[in-house]
Design an enzyme around this catalytic site. Sequence first.
Site, PDB file in Angstrom:
ATOM      1  N   LYS A  42       0.818  -1.211   0.000  1.00 52.79           N
ATOM      2  CA  LYS A  42       0.000   0.000   0.000  1.00 52.79           C
ATOM      3  C   LYS A  42       0.856   1.267   0.000  1.00 52.79           C
ATOM      4  O   LYS A  42       0.501   2.256  -0.641  1.00 52.79           O
ATOM      5  CB  LYS A  42      -0.958   0.002   1.198  1.00 52.79           C
ATOM      6  N   THR A 213     -14.217   6.252   1.480  1.00 48.08           N
ATOM      7  CA  THR A 213     -14.298   5.782   0.099  1.00 48.08           C
ATOM      8  C   THR A 213     -15.317   4.654   0.003  1.00 48.08           C
ATOM      9  O   THR A 213     -15.311   3.734   0.804  1.00 48.08           O
ATOM     10  CB  THR A 213     -12.920   5.308  -0.393  1.00 48.08           C
ATOM     11  N   ASP A 244      -5.765   2.972  -3.192  1.00 41.78           N
ATOM     12  CA  ASP A 244      -4.415   3.535  -3.118  1.00 41.78           C
ATOM     13  C   ASP A 244      -4.259   4.698  -4.095  1.00 41.78           C
ATOM     14  O   ASP A 244      -3.599   5.695  -3.795  1.00 41.78           O
ATOM     15  CB  ASP A 244      -3.382   2.448  -3.408  1.00 41.78           C
TER      16      ASP A 244
END
Length: 302
Positions: A42, A213, A244
């Site tokens: 990530k 999100t 990401d």
Amino acid sequence: MTKKNITVIGSINMDIVTSTNILPKMGETVLGKAFHTIPGGKGANQAVAAARLGADVSMIGCVGNDTFGKELKQHLNNQGIDVQNVEPVTETSTGTATITVFDGDNSIIVVPGANYHVTPVYIERLEKMIAESDVVLLQLEIPLETVEKAVEIASKHHATIILNPAPIQLLSKELLSKIDYITPNEHEQEMLLTSSDWTDEERKEIIKKCIVTKGAKGVSILKGNERQIPSFNVDVVDTTGAGDTFNGALAYCLSIGYELEEACHFANAAAALSVTKFGAQGGMPTLQEVEEFLQQRGEKRK
């Protein structure tokens, strides 16, 4: 606009992906369909997302002193990322995610490896670099005590701090109080707010920092009056790395002075483009690609 410095502190992995038509039973050997090694982690993903947009990005992390480590460090350097503080360690291997893809689903084994050598002591040595950063972007694939130390230093030097709380775990009130923006998905938001003994007032303060999100449902900004930022309708190839991409693009936008709502809209566009191609980093768009995407929809970047 003047480029500002973004420092990403986090994981660097090699994703080892095997596709198969037959899922082997214990002790069984089968023939697979395809095999790929793909740069991941990530931290590295978010650094690449910001760099592709033109940000001045520095990466802090660790890889093993092995073939994967050398390859990943060179890959980040090729993306224009400053890797002088990506340190090879000899005690362990580079972090890996071994992914088996079968019938449209996958199973994953993550071995953190060198990522767990990103220690608080290592971060303390890099205080000067962190102090010169405009934005510090973190996730939770390195030790939590390291994240806490990085946030402590970044807060001391008044950097804007973004925490992507993934994979989700219990976070202290002290840590969260120093962070400017928290970017959970819906599941992570629920875990974040229910896994601690918050008072109502403390919960409200954390909620104000959340940018949630929601995939195809867009993004919710919970600071002030809740605002919904819609997603873009695209042909989806691979959703890996969309979150990401959003985080890297958000860091880029905030570093150059975008207002939060405008930054989330732009980051949504970048994330939408990312899912139209295969691979977490493979689909991450350039600034020109995002601008053209918005222009095709009758919008113009400010």
